[in-house]
Scaffold this motif. Sequence first.
Motif, short mmCIF file in Angstrom:
data_model
loop_
_atom_site.label_atom_id
_atom_site.label_comp_id
_atom_site.label_asym_id
_atom_site.label_seq_id
_atom_site.Cartn_x
_atom_site.Cartn_y
_atom_site.Cartn_z
N GLU A 156 0.82 -1.31 -0.05
CA GLU A 156 0.13 -0.09 0.17
C GLU A 156 0.65 1.22 -0.06
O GLU A 156 0.60 2.29 -0.72
N ARG A 157 1.93 0.98 0.66
CA ARG A 157 2.98 2.33 0.79
C ARG A 157 3.51 2.74 -0.51
O ARG A 157 3.64 3.71 -0.84
N ARG A 158 3.82 1.50 -1.20
CA ARG A 158 4.51 1.70 -2.55
C ARG A 158 3.46 2.38 -3.51
O ARG A 158 3.83 3.21 -4.38
N MET A 159 2.25 2.16 -3.46
CA MET A 159 1.29 2.57 -4.15
C MET A 159 1.19 4.21 -4.01
O MET A 159 0.89 4.75 -4.90
N VAL A 160 1.10 4.65 -2.75
CA VAL A 160 0.76 5.99 -2.26
C VAL A 160 2.17 6.44 -2.81
O VAL A 160 1.79 7.74 -3.36
N VAL A 161 3.32 6.06 -2.74
CA VAL A 161 4.69 6.79 -3.19
C VAL A 161 4.46 7.19 -4.76
O VAL A 161 4.92 8.09 -5.33
N ASN A 162 4.23 5.85 -5.31
CA ASN A 162 4.11 6.09 -6.97
C ASN A 162 2.81 7.01 -7.46
O ASN A 162 3.46 7.84 -8.30
N ILE A 163 1.92 7.26 -6.68
CA ILE A 163 0.69 8.03 -7.21
C ILE A 163 1.18 9.48 -6.64
O ILE A 163 0.95 10.29 -7.47
N GLU A 164 1.98 9.72 -5.63
CA GLU A 164 2.50 11.06 -5.29
C GLU A 164 3.41 11.46 -6.26
O GLU A 164 3.16 12.58 -6.77
N LYS A 165 4.64 10.49 -6.92
CA LYS A 165 5.15 10.92 -7.94
C LYS A 165 4.44 11.51 -9.14
O LYS A 165 4.82 12.26 -9.87
N LYS A 166 3.33 10.72 -9.51
CA LYS A 166 2.48 11.03 -10.50
C LYS A 166 1.92 12.42 -10.22
O LYS A 166 1.81 13.34 -11.25
N PHE A 167 1.26 12.64 -9.15
CA PHE A 167 0.64 13.79 -8.71
C PHE A 167 1.51 14.99 -8.87
O PHE A 167 1.05 16.25 -9.19
N ALA A 168 2.90 15.11 -8.63
CA ALA A 168 3.87 15.92 -8.73
C ALA A 168 3.94 16.60 -10.06
O ALA A 168 4.29 17.56 -10.23
N LYS A 228 0.17 17.66 1.60
CA LYS A 228 -0.05 17.51 2.82
C LYS A 228 -0.71 16.05 3.18
O LYS A 228 -0.23 15.09 4.01
N LEU A 229 -1.67 15.67 2.20
CA LEU A 229 -2.38 14.54 2.46
C LEU A 229 -1.53 13.38 2.31
O LEU A 229 -1.56 12.12 2.89
N PHE A 230 -0.63 13.30 1.09
CA PHE A 230 0.19 12.27 0.74
C PHE A 230 1.42 12.15 1.95
O PHE A 230 1.58 10.95 2.15
N LYS A 231 1.77 13.30 2.50
CA LYS A 231 2.65 13.29 3.57
C LYS A 231 2.11 12.22 4.80
O LYS A 231 2.48 11.53 5.51
#
Length: 289
Positions: free
Chosen positions: A103-115, A144-147
């Motif tokens: 789940e954490r990797r998914m969040v990290v990958n989506i955050e990269k896309k979001f940037a 902030k949410l991703f953090k």
Amino acid sequence: IIFLKSVKYDPLKPSFFIFFFGFFINSFLNAGEFDSWVDLNKYYKKNNFMPESLTEKNIDHLPIISELPKDFSDIQDVPTKKKLFYLVTLPIIYKTNILIMQERRMVVNIEKKFARKELNENETNEVIRLSKKYKLDYSEINKKLFKKLKQRINIIPISLALGQAIIESGWGQSRFASEGNALYGQWTTREDRGIIPQDRDEDKTHAVLKFNNLSESVEAYMFNINTHPAYYNFRVVRHIDERLKYTDPISMKVKYLAAYAEIGDKYVDQLELIIASNKLQDFDRFKIN
């Protein structure tokens, strides 16, 4: 039974229900229950499973035990009790941490896309789903949410999870572990969902939450640590440790678990002693990637 690796292991008895978790790179076996601790001990011995010799390559060949044998509390030999408890709980803790890391990797990958660009519908829904699961406000998807998501969706060190399971379940020999698969003594105010402590004060209404299997108990414990406000400082220190790499990260984190028990700081002392005297940090050698 077919294993994905060339190492041969003695099969479990046909009466046990076994299946593979297909979404893992390595195979996790799942077994129902062993009739007695003697049968469990024999199985581990036949396959040469010893806690001190486990590696990242063979820990996933340990079966996931649904519940402890009913006579587990009858074990008198301390080394045998400890060995069996480690071999039962280690693969469950390891597996649960892997699920969290996915789940954490998914969040990290989506955050990269979001940037870089706008998220698509599936990515947005995934952020919302995880925010709901980890009890976060998702009204606005931003940095902030991703953090906050990354601070909550993270692994619990194996040594800590083991140490708390040892204390709360009495090495798996407590009534709550035997009758309710409860390794962590989590409370509930609904008596129909738990086991009433025999020494509960008359003015108390809590019960110890029971689970369908041991895996559910570990998952609930990790979710509690990752979401409850009482463990906010624990999560902050865990996040800081990822960047600074404390020389003794476990001792830094243990002190923020005082809220887990009514005895507070004494609980921290007890947990530190359990971890140190049993050399539980040796089990942190398993890397959760």
